[in-house]
Design an enzyme around this catalytic site. Structure first.
Site, short mmCIF file in Angstrom:
data_model
loop_
_atom_site.label_atom_id
_atom_site.label_comp_id
_atom_site.label_asym_id
_atom_site.label_seq_id
_atom_site.Cartn_x
_atom_site.Cartn_y
_atom_site.Cartn_z
N GLU A 123 -28.96 33.38 -55.23
CA GLU A 123 -29.06 33.95 -56.48
C GLU A 123 -29.93 33.16 -57.41
O GLU A 123 -30.69 33.91 -58.21
CB GLU A 123 -27.73 33.94 -57.09
N GLU A 127 -20.54 35.23 -49.80
CA GLU A 127 -19.32 35.01 -50.69
C GLU A 127 -18.21 35.86 -50.20
O GLU A 127 -17.10 35.35 -50.22
CB GLU A 127 -19.62 35.37 -52.06
N GLY A 149 -24.86 31.34 -54.61
CA GLY A 149 -25.56 30.99 -55.66
C GLY A 149 -26.84 30.52 -55.21
O GLY A 149 -27.46 30.37 -56.16
N ALA A 185 -22.68 27.86 -54.86
CA ALA A 185 -21.86 27.22 -55.93
C ALA A 185 -21.02 26.14 -55.27
O ALA A 185 -20.96 26.19 -54.05
CB ALA A 185 -20.85 28.24 -56.87
#
Ligand code: 3HC
Ligand code: NAI
Length: 694
Positions: free
Chosen positions: A105, A125, A102, A63
């Site tokens: 993911e 993370e 992310g 992200a």
């Protein structure tokens, strides 16, 4: 069409290419692009399969951390992931470089994943004080099993493509262009009419741990064994555990809740700050991004003592050949022996393969005599901390070193300009201050002399990064940034003993705060006799440590110091020391008082902040965050407290300044009066961070 997502229909296979430099983060424009293209493609019968790939050096690295803490801008990542996972035809993620956070993911929501063998696949993370918040804690266990998943998610460490293939995270390895490889794989999937693999629907990898919970709980406990006050690793494990308790959607909701808690909490805020602080520190005023570092192929280290050995190991670990130079065979052999012993100890713990020990020791050549530094591109001096000796060594190096070689000193306190003045090339001289143990500690405090050339600074920053250190460039002053602030703390810890606090009380407050070792345990490790001798030479007294030394208590090496040691390295409070302190105070006519833990903490931390403010005023550090980087990576400051300057901001500078004034009056120590910069910021209701923004 989005500026960062390109779509190309290659004869029925739609290739979506993300191009969002530098790391292809899932920024708003990427989400918009993916959202639009996937929506269009879902209704387009001309699209038989989709390939998701990235331009540049990497797949998606996560992200966009810069968007955290700001109002979310739709579409959210979850929306995109739903589009991918529920896409009616095959979607292939073609991964090169990194697939992190992310990014992984996202790949987990594609029906197939192919990767290059050196790709890094991970959910880091936790290193930002977070947990994978886009389904990672629920999907990864369904692909690799909950034991492997908890290990990966709690450590945050990635695996490579090869291992990804072994554990089922990757379907196939490829070489070359990701989009082309993705397209070829997609055509195979179409031709073979392979069923779409939706990770969320497949619980088969959970079955064993559902039948025997210890498979998961043992792995979770092992992963969290070394947790030091961090909350994110525990939350990560808790989320993975949910895969064994409820449905996928329940797990996802649990993950979301925990993710938001962490995101809004103080720890993650500090850890995200540290992430950017570390990267800022590598940017040096007066050194433009275009400044080319000098080429470093061969390194020489002068002195094979505690520091020279650790520094040499850091180069060898990075595959850079290093010549270590001593003044005699005996010292050299002792130094080489210590390095070998350190590597062997790591190997015995399973941290290195025996062949790695041989390879790394093979990178280190031991020599007697400075003339062996003549071919080195970088020479790091780590001899005794005496100005006359350093100057003699640098004058000799000046005569020996090849033109353009970078000459660095590992001095802890000494004046870099004076050292440089013993050469005819002060522009090539600077400090590269490593921390003990140098093969472990990540900080390299780079000390800029008055005449240090910009490309020499750029070279030091680049080489520090190459050997996996965190560089922070600072100015020249006694003790530079780290040791100068440490001295401010040391003055207070010593004074507190004379007021009635005990070593164990002070150390306990410091370690409870999250710093791995208190000042008195540290003194015992370093040895009390060095300071004692130096005080005697200078005719200076320090009643308590003098009394300890007179009683033969030199610290860990004699089994007794501020503490006693019973064979191991664990400090044990000693009633004899309490007695000795009480008697010393009585002799001095001092009456001990009860000192509260709160006072100890304030007097351990705020004087450091005050010194940090002076360091900023004097421009010894360019940014408050550089000071924090020094403390985070050189002195074990807990990352979840962001560093002393960040911590002071979180306490509020008004309070810090008020308490310092109070202690200045109470203890009669004018050095505790708030520094002008601190006072100014406090009066204006500002923070240190506001200086960086200005
Ligand atoms: N968001 C925004 N900026 C990022 C970023 C990210 N995820 N990752 C890196 N950057 C920026 C850096 O700040 C730096 O910017 P600068 O040039 O202005 O200083 C630039 O990209 C290059 O970064 P590095 O200097 O670190 O480059 P490297 O090549 O050494 O390393 C990397 C690349 C391994 C990707 C490293 O940057 C990294 O570890 N990034 C963080 C990865 C991460 O933690 N991802 C998870 C994010 S959280 C998440 O995904 C939440 C999700 O679960 C919902
Ligand atoms: P040390 O005493 O362990 O090692 C110094 C080594 O230098 C000795 O082996 C000695 O034989 C060798 N030496 C002396 N003169 C020499 C010469 N002319 N040529 C070749 N070798 C020579 O000292 P240590 O602890 O490694 O410190 C070295 C430097 O690093 C000092 O400047 C110190 O301040 C600094 N430093 C030390 C730290 C520590 O925790 N020990 C931390 C950071 C910096």
């Amino acid at each position: 069409m989005s500026a960062t997502v390109k779509a190309e229909n290659r004869d029925g296979v739609l290739v979506l290419t993300i191009d969002n430099p530098p790391v292809n983060a899932l920024s708003h424009s990427v989400r918009v692009g993916l959202n639009e293209e996937l929506a269009k493609a879902a209704g387009d019968a001309g699209v038989k399969a989709v390939v998701l790939a990235c331009a540049g050096r990497s797949f998606i690295s996560g992200a966009d951390i810069r968007e955290f803490g700001k109002p979310p801008q739709p579409p959210g990542l979850h929306e995109i992931l739903d589009q991918l996972e529920n896409f009616p035809r095959p979607i292939v993620a073609a991964i090169h470089g990194n697939a992190l956070g992310g990014g992984l993911e996202t790949a987990l929501c594609c029906h197939f994943r192919i990767a290059t063998k050196d790709t890094k696949l991970g959910l880091p993370e936790v290193k930002l004080g977070l947990l994978p918040g886009a389904g990672g804690t629920q999907r990864l266990p369904r692909v690799v099993g909950p034991a492997k998943a908890v290990q990966m998610i709690v450590s945050g460490d990635p695996i490579n493509g090869d291992e990804g293939l072994k554990v089922g995270l990757v379907d196939e390895l490829f070489e070359g262009d990701p989009a082309k490889a993705g397209e070829a794989f997609a055509r195979k999937v179409i031709a073979e009419k392979r069923a779409l693999k939706r990770v969320r629907d497949d619980d088969s990898k959970l079955a064993a741990a559902k039948a025997d919970r210890s498979i998961f709980t043992d792995a979770a406990a092992a992963a969290n064994k070394r947790n030091r006050g961090l909350i994110a690793p525990l939350a990560c494990a808790e989320c993975v555990g949910q895969t064994l308790e409820g449905t996928f959607d329940e797990g996802l909701a649990f993950e979301r809740k925990k993710f938001l808690e962490l995101m809004n909490g103080e720890q993650s805020k500090a850890q995200r700050y540290a992430f950017f602080a570390e990267r800022e520190a590598a940017k040096v005023a007066g050194v433009s991004a275009e400044t080319k570092p000098r080429k470093i192929e061969r390194v020489a280290v002068v002195g094979a003592g505690t520091m020279g050995g650790g520094i040499s190991m850091s180069f060898a670990n990075a595959g850079i050949p290093v010549t270590i130079i001593e003044m005699g065979e005996e010292q050299l052999n002792r130094g080489l022996g210590v390095m070998k012993k350190n590597y062997d100890a790591t190997a015995a713990r399973g941290g290195l393969k025996p062949e790695d020990v041989t390879r790394r020791m093979g990178m280190i050549t031991g020599k007697v005599g400075l003339e062996h530094a003549k071919d080195a591109d970088l020479i790091i001096e780590a001899v005794f901390e005496t100005m006359a000796i350093k100057k003699e060594v640098f004058a000799k190096l000046d005569a020996i070193a090849k033109p353009g070689a970078v000459l660095a000193s590992n001095t802890s306190y000494l004046n870099i300009d004076e050292i440089a003045s013993s050469t005819k090339r002060p522009q090539d001289v600077l400090g590269m201050h490593f921390f003990s143990p140098a093969n472990v500690m990540k900080l390299c405090e780079i000390v800029r002399g008055a005449k240090t050339a910009p490309d020499v600074l750029a070279t030091a920053v680049a080489i520090a990064k190459r050997i996996a250190k965190v560089p922070a460039v600072v100015g020249n002053c006694d003790g530079f940034v780290g040791n100068r602030m440490l001295a401010a703390r040391g003055k207070q810890s010593d004074k507190l003993l004379y007021e009635g606090a005990l070593p164990q009380q002070i150390d306990a407050v410091v370690t409870r705060f999250g710093i791995p070792m208190g000042p008195f345990t540290m003194s015992d490790m370093a040895g009390l006799d060095i300071g004692w001798r130096s005080r005697k030479d200078r005719g200076v007294k320090a009643e308590i440590p003098d009394a300890l030394c007179e009683a033969g208590r030199f610290g860990l090496k004699t089994g007794k110091g501020y503490y006693k040691y019973e064979g191991g390295r664990a400090p044990i409070p000693d009633p004899e020391v309490e007695d000795l302190i009480a008697k010393t105070l009585a002799k001095m006519g001092k009456k001990p008082r009860a000192v509260s833990d709160e006072e100890i903490l304030e007097r351990m931390v705020y004087p450091m902040v005050n010194e940090g403010a002076r360091i900023l005023e004097e421009k010894i550090a360019a940014r408050p965050s550089d000071i924090d980087v020094v403390w985070l990576y050189g002195y074990g400051w807990p990352i979840y407290r962001g560093g002393p300057m960040f911590y002071a901001d979180s306490v509020g500078l008004k309070k810090v300044a008020e308490r310092l004034s109070y202690y200045a009056k109470e203890t009669g120590d004018p050095s505790l009066e708030p520094a002008p910069l601190l006072k100014k910021l406090a009066d204006e209701g500002k923070t240190f961070a506001s200086l960086a923004a200005a």
